[in-house]
Design a protein around this motif. Structure first.
Motif, PDB file in Angstrom:
ATOM      1  N   LEU A 154     -34.092  20.961  -7.754  1.00 45.45           N
ATOM      2  CA  LEU A 154     -33.057  21.561  -8.459  1.00 45.45           C
ATOM      3  C   LEU A 154     -33.296  22.974  -9.090  1.00 45.45           C
ATOM      4  CD1 LEU A 154     -30.113  21.564  -8.854  1.00 45.45           C
ATOM      5  CD2 LEU A 154     -30.338  20.646 -11.222  1.00 45.45           C
ATOM      6  N   GLU A 155     -33.012  23.760  -8.589  1.00 47.47           N
ATOM      7  CA  GLU A 155     -33.472  25.287  -8.992  1.00 47.47           C
ATOM      8  C   GLU A 155     -32.204  26.016  -9.170  1.00 47.47           C
ATOM      9  OE1 GLU A 155     -35.611  26.237  -5.535  1.00 47.47           O
ATOM     10  OE2 GLU A 155     -37.594  26.316  -6.340  1.00 47.47           O
ATOM     11  N   ILE A 156     -32.160  26.701 -10.156  1.00 47.11           N
ATOM     12  CA  ILE A 156     -31.041  27.439 -10.732  1.00 47.11           C
ATOM     13  C   ILE A 156     -31.530  28.847 -10.945  1.00 47.11           C
ATOM     14  CG2 ILE A 156     -29.123  27.948 -12.416  1.00 47.11           C
ATOM     15  CD1 ILE A 156     -29.120  25.147 -12.839  1.00 47.11           C
ATOM     16  N   TYR A 157     -31.016  30.025 -10.287  1.00 45.94           N
ATOM     17  CA  TYR A 157     -31.702  31.423 -10.359  1.00 45.94           C
ATOM     18  C   TYR A 157     -30.366  32.194 -11.005  1.00 45.94           C
ATOM     19  CZ  TYR A 157     -34.970  30.332  -6.894  1.00 45.94           C
ATOM     20  OH  TYR A 157     -36.072  29.921  -6.229  1.00 45.94           O
ATOM     21  N   GLN A 158     -30.973  33.270 -11.533  1.00 45.37           N
ATOM     22  CA  GLN A 158     -29.889  34.192 -12.543  1.00 45.37           C
ATOM     23  C   GLN A 158     -28.706  34.381 -11.917  1.00 45.37           C
ATOM     24  OE1 GLN A 158     -31.985  37.227 -14.233  1.00 45.37           O
ATOM     25  NE2 GLN A 158     -30.316  37.746 -15.709  1.00 45.37           N
ATOM     26  N   ASP A 159     -28.850  35.023 -10.533  1.00 51.38           N
ATOM     27  CA  ASP A 159     -27.951  35.460  -9.792  1.00 51.38           C
ATOM     28  C   ASP A 159     -26.651  34.372  -9.573  1.00 51.38           C
ATOM     29  OD1 ASP A 159     -29.281  37.717 -10.036  1.00 51.38           O
ATOM     30  OD2 ASP A 159     -29.209  38.215  -7.572  1.00 51.38           O
ATOM     31  N   GLY A 160     -27.284  33.107  -9.198  1.00 55.10           N
ATOM     32  CA  GLY A 160     -26.402  32.234  -8.977  1.00 55.10           C
ATOM     33  C   GLY A 160     -25.449  31.874 -10.210  1.00 55.10           C
ATOM     34  N   LEU A 161     -26.314  31.900 -11.264  1.00 53.99           N
ATOM     35  CA  LEU A 161     -25.778  31.550 -12.596  1.00 53.99           C
ATOM     36  C   LEU A 161     -24.451  32.496 -12.785  1.00 53.99           C
ATOM     37  CD1 LEU A 161     -25.965  28.890 -14.283  1.00 53.99           C
ATOM     38  CD2 LEU A 161     -27.459  30.410 -15.882  1.00 53.99           C
ATOM     39  N   GLU A 162     -24.897  33.739 -12.853  1.00 57.74           N
ATOM     40  CA  GLU A 162     -23.948  34.913 -12.952  1.00 57.74           C
ATOM     41  C   GLU A 162     -22.790  34.764 -12.199  1.00 57.74           C
ATOM     42  OE1 GLU A 162     -25.987  38.691 -13.039  1.00 57.74           O
ATOM     43  OE2 GLU A 162     -26.948  38.248 -15.235  1.00 57.74           O
ATOM     44  N   GLY A 163     -23.064  34.920 -10.951  1.00 56.37           N
ATOM     45  CA  GLY A 163     -22.020  34.604  -9.706  1.00 56.37           C
ATOM     46  C   GLY A 163     -20.963  33.452 -10.114  1.00 56.37           C
ATOM     47  N   ALA A 164     -21.559  32.268 -10.407  1.00 53.32           N
ATOM     48  CA  ALA A 164     -20.589  31.379 -10.577  1.00 53.32           C
ATOM     49  C   ALA A 164     -19.889  31.639 -11.654  1.00 53.32           C
ATOM     50  CB  ALA A 164     -21.583  29.855 -10.957  1.00 53.32           C
ATOM     51  N   PHE A 165     -20.391  32.201 -12.956  1.00 55.67           N
ATOM     52  CA  PHE A 165     -19.554  32.397 -13.948  1.00 55.67           C
ATOM     53  C   PHE A 165     -18.720  33.444 -13.818  1.00 55.67           C
ATOM     54  CE2 PHE A 165     -19.604  34.209 -18.356  1.00 55.67           C
ATOM     55  CZ  PHE A 165     -19.174  33.184 -19.210  1.00 55.67           C
ATOM     56  N   PHE A 166     -19.001  34.497 -12.889  1.00 61.63           N
ATOM     57  CA  PHE A 166     -18.102  35.783 -12.602  1.00 61.63           C
ATOM     58  C   PHE A 166     -16.899  35.078 -11.998  1.00 61.63           C
ATOM     59  CE2 PHE A 166     -17.029  38.980  -9.603  1.00 61.63           C
ATOM     60  CZ  PHE A 166     -16.689  39.905 -10.303  1.00 61.63           C
ATOM     61  N   ILE A 167     -17.276  34.312 -10.616  1.00 64.78           N
ATOM     62  CA  ILE A 167     -16.198  33.789 -10.091  1.00 64.78           C
ATOM     63  C   ILE A 167     -15.223  32.750 -10.616  1.00 64.78           C
ATOM     64  CG2 ILE A 167     -15.430  32.344  -7.982  1.00 64.78           C
ATOM     65  CD1 ILE A 167     -17.461  33.549  -6.415  1.00 64.78           C
ATOM     66  N   MET A 168     -15.764  32.219 -11.592  1.00 63.13           N
ATOM     67  CA  MET A 168     -14.946  31.243 -12.606  1.00 63.13           C
ATOM     68  C   MET A 168     -13.999  32.127 -13.336  1.00 63.13           C
ATOM     69  SD  MET A 168     -16.403  27.866 -14.307  1.00 63.13           S
ATOM     70  CE  MET A 168     -16.143  28.224 -15.916  1.00 63.13           C
ATOM     71  N   ILE A 169     -14.596  33.257 -14.186  1.00 64.93           N
ATOM     72  CA  ILE A 169     -13.702  34.140 -15.053  1.00 64.93           C
ATOM     73  C   ILE A 169     -12.807  34.550 -13.997  1.00 64.93           C
ATOM     74  CG2 ILE A 169     -13.640  35.796 -16.614  1.00 64.93           C
ATOM     75  CD1 ILE A 169     -15.158  33.774 -17.779  1.00 64.93           C
ATOM     76  N   ARG A 170     -12.881  35.080 -12.981  1.00 61.88           N
ATOM     77  CA  ARG A 170     -12.133  35.993 -12.136  1.00 61.88           C
ATOM     78  C   ARG A 170     -10.707  34.751 -11.735  1.00 61.88           C
ATOM     79  NH1 ARG A 170     -14.154  39.797  -7.746  1.00 61.88           N
ATOM     80  NH2 ARG A 170     -14.231  38.031  -6.004  1.00 61.88           N
ATOM     81  N   LEU A 171     -10.946  33.765 -11.445  1.00 63.07           N
ATOM     82  CA  LEU A 171     -10.238  32.898 -11.147  1.00 63.07           C
ATOM     83  C   LEU A 171      -9.431  32.447 -12.275  1.00 63.07           C
ATOM     84  CD1 LEU A 171     -11.528  30.199  -8.774  1.00 63.07           C
ATOM     85  CD2 LEU A 171      -9.776  31.393  -8.193  1.00 63.07           C
ATOM     86  N   ILE A 172      -9.943  32.342 -13.375  1.00 61.44           N
ATOM     87  CA  ILE A 172      -9.124  31.829 -14.649  1.00 61.44           C
ATOM     88  C   ILE A 172      -8.061  33.003 -14.870  1.00 61.44           C
ATOM     89  CG2 ILE A 172      -9.292  31.661 -17.127  1.00 61.44           C
ATOM     90  CD1 ILE A 172     -11.751  29.863 -16.597  1.00 61.44           C
TER      91      ILE A 172
END
Lengths: 321, 286
Positions: A154-172
């Motif tokens: 399991l690898e988590i990259y900064q862009d993935g984390l930021e992208g996930a966060f970004f999309i979540m906020i946008r949906l909210i």
């Protein structure tokens, strides 16, 4: 079934209630477009702040909004997970091995069973599920005695984390904005507002009044049809249909015994309604006067100006940076 | 004792949090055999809600309903051990509007739907269907027709046949004669009295027709604003003064007799039940 309330309108007195539905719909669209134009996490957080301020001034309880977010929880979780797993650019933030062994497998099964039987006792079911999943992941990464069944990375990259966060906020933000609209506007007002906004479509031969009429009739008949459905279910239950038990094959038959009368009744109702409307000289497309008319106030103008400013600044930011 | 209501309250939840109370403290006992009960009361007085308790379609908010020894309380279903379906075979409930339950392609299929749900074999169910369709006054030819091409009265008969085919011990009918012509109404009432007399089954009928109550019922229940205000013989009911308070009416035969007594300034020694009885009485006097 009696508990279903159509539209989620809750009465109130704040500025959101004093606004004209037209301006609310336009403002909603402007803010939504702005949200989609934004492209970085810090900017979208500012946008979230703006939305929270609107909530605060509008006097809408955040808990109510949270309840509105519930149905899209699954969607949020999915996008979040996929973003994290599949985006592999930027800095590596987190890296671990997930190892499934013959000892951890039964432990995990036990945890799942425990979760399954205890979940009904907690009020925060979703949070409980998250904690359980997180617990299992931690177990997989840290504790691996015995012979290995399978192992993954399991690898988590900064862009993935930021992208996930970004999309979540946008949906909210988007869901919150539309919830504000439905919470503060009666379905009838909303319908009237839509009709006025869609009026220019008359140029391309789309009759906004008819669309609005269809929507309002549909809204009006939802509770009636629910009531009918309830009656049919009772009538069929007294003929031995058990809607909660039974085999799959029986279930299909039971649903048919509900659906066919529903269709018949709906057609009959629409026939009656059409006759009643015609008897009162309703002609589609003719100009009609209204009992309630919309009026545009200063507050509407100022809100629209504010939203246009937000959109303008968002576009500027996007072009400049 | 087939059905027993003990301090039953029932309320519908409403949007603003206040509850609409449909039944208030109902105590009632219904025998398995030999009763012909009419249930009367103005619209919205809780009649339909009351009969829906009789085969466990709804559960009381407080109190309990005991049906054939099975106690039904507010939390009965949640415990999940009680099977409610067998009760619904023993207490057959015919709903007011037949379009709520007809759904099959043919009348035959619709009539055998109920019995088959309760485990009757296909052949037996068809045999029963052929019998009951005649009972409700329709030809066997109707079995092949689509239920949706029937008139309102015929639909009503088919839906009643669908319940009769289940061979319930107690038959409950929610306004079975509304929307029927006088002959159809009399035919059906004759059918219900036949079921009552020949098979000695208990029949419960919701009605607004006081003549039916007076002519057929052995017992009458009056609902008013969610409460059971009268439980007794019809003759006694119509001699009380509460009739108008409960928005009820006096049967035609009683008003005719009273009018005659007033005009002729005489007193009949008994209250006639039918027009023929009245003839005899009048003849005696003249």
């Amino acid at each position: 079934m009696k508990n279903i309330i159509i539209g989620q309108f809750i009465p109130g007195t704040s500025f959101l209630y004093k606004m004209d539905p037209r301006s609310k719909i336009i403002a909603l669209m402007l803010l939504m477009v702005s949200t989609f134009i934004l492209s970085s996490v810090s900017h979208i957080l500012i946008m979230l702040g703006v939305v929270l301020v609107i909530l605060k001034i509008g006097g809408i309880p955040v808990t109510r909004i949270a309840r509105g977010l519930k149905p899209i929880m699954i969607l949020l979780l999915f996008t979040f997970t996929f973003q994290i797993i599949f985006i592999k650019t930027g800095n590596l933030v987190f890296d671990t091995d997930l190892t499934l062994t013959y000892i951890t497998l039964p432990i995990i099964l036990l945890i799942v069973i425990f979760w399954y039987f205890t979940k009904r006792y907690t009020r925060f079911k979703f949070l409980y599920l998250l904690i359980t999943v997180f617990g299992i992941l931690t177990l997989l990464s840290l504790y691996n005695p015995g012979s290995i069944i399978s192992s993954s990375h399991l690898e988590i990259y900064q862009d993935g984390l930021e992208g996930a966060f970004f999309i979540m906020i946008r949906l909210i933000i988007i869901v919150t904005l539309s919830t504000i609209l439905t919470l503060t506007t009666k379905p009838t007002d909303l319908n009237l507002g839509l009709e006025k906004i869609l009026k220019p479509l008359g140029i391309i031969r789309i009759n906004a009044e008819e669309i609005a009429m269809i929507i309002s009739i549909a809204l009006r008949y939802i509770p009636t049809l629910l009531d009918e459905a309830n009656k049919i279910m009772l009538a069929q239950a007294s003929r031995g249909v058990d809607f909660s038990e039974g085999k799959f094959k029986d279930k299909i038959m039971q649903i048919i015994s509900l659906l066919v009368p529903m269709f018949i009744i709906s057609f009959k109702r629409s026939d009656d309604l059409a006759n009643a409307m015609e008897a009162r000289s309703f002609v589609p497309g003719k100009r009609r006067t209204r009992l309630h008319t919309l009026s545009w106030h200063n507050i509407d103008t100022s809100v629209i100006v504010f939203c246009v400013l937000v959109l303008a600044s968002v576009i500027t930011v996007r072009i400049m940076l | 004792m087939a059905i027993k209501f003990e301090q039953v309250n029932f309320s519908y939840p409403s949007f603003d949090g206040t509850n609409f109370s449909a039944l208030k403290d109902i105590n009632l006992e219904i025998n398995e055999f030999g009763e012909f009960i009419t249930l009367i009361g103005e619209t919205g007085s809780g009649k339909s809600t009351l009969v829906q308790h009789m085969n466990a379609l709804v559960r009381p908010t407080t109190g309990s309903v005991t049906i054939y020894g099975i106690k039904i309380e507010n939390d009965t279903k949640k415990k999940g051990k009680v099977k409610l379906n067998p009760l619904r075979q023993r207490v057959g409930l015919v709903f007011q509007f037949p379009e709520y339950q007809l759904f099959e392609e043919t009348v035959l299929k619709d009539i055998i739907f109920g019995p088959k749900n309760f485990g009757v074999s296909n052949e037996d169910a068809i045999k029963r269907a052929k019998e009951v369709i005649k009972h409700v006054g329709l030809d066997e030819e109707y079995l092949k027709r689509s239920p949706f091409n029937l008139s309102g009265g015929e639909k009503k008969r088919v839906s009643i046949a669908g319940i009769l085919a289940m061979e319930p011990d107690i038959l409950v009918l929610d306004e079975p004669t509304s929307g029927l012509d006088p002959k159809g109404r009399d035919d059906l009432l004759k059918l219900f009295t036949d079921i009552h007399r020949k098979l000695n089954k208990t029949v419960i009928i919701i009605t607004h027709d006081m003549n039916t109550v007076y002519k057929y019922a052995s017992r009458v229940l009056v609902m008013n604003d969610g409460s059971l205000v009268y439980d007794g013989k019809p003759t006694e009911l119509f001699s009380t003064n509460n009739i108008e308070n409960w928005n009820l009416d006096i049967p035609d035969i009683i008003s005719i007799t009273r009018q005659l007594e007033e005009r002729l300034n005489i007193k009949f020694n008994s209250q006639p039940k039918t027009i023929e009885d009245l003839f005899i009485l009048v003849k005696e006097v003249i």
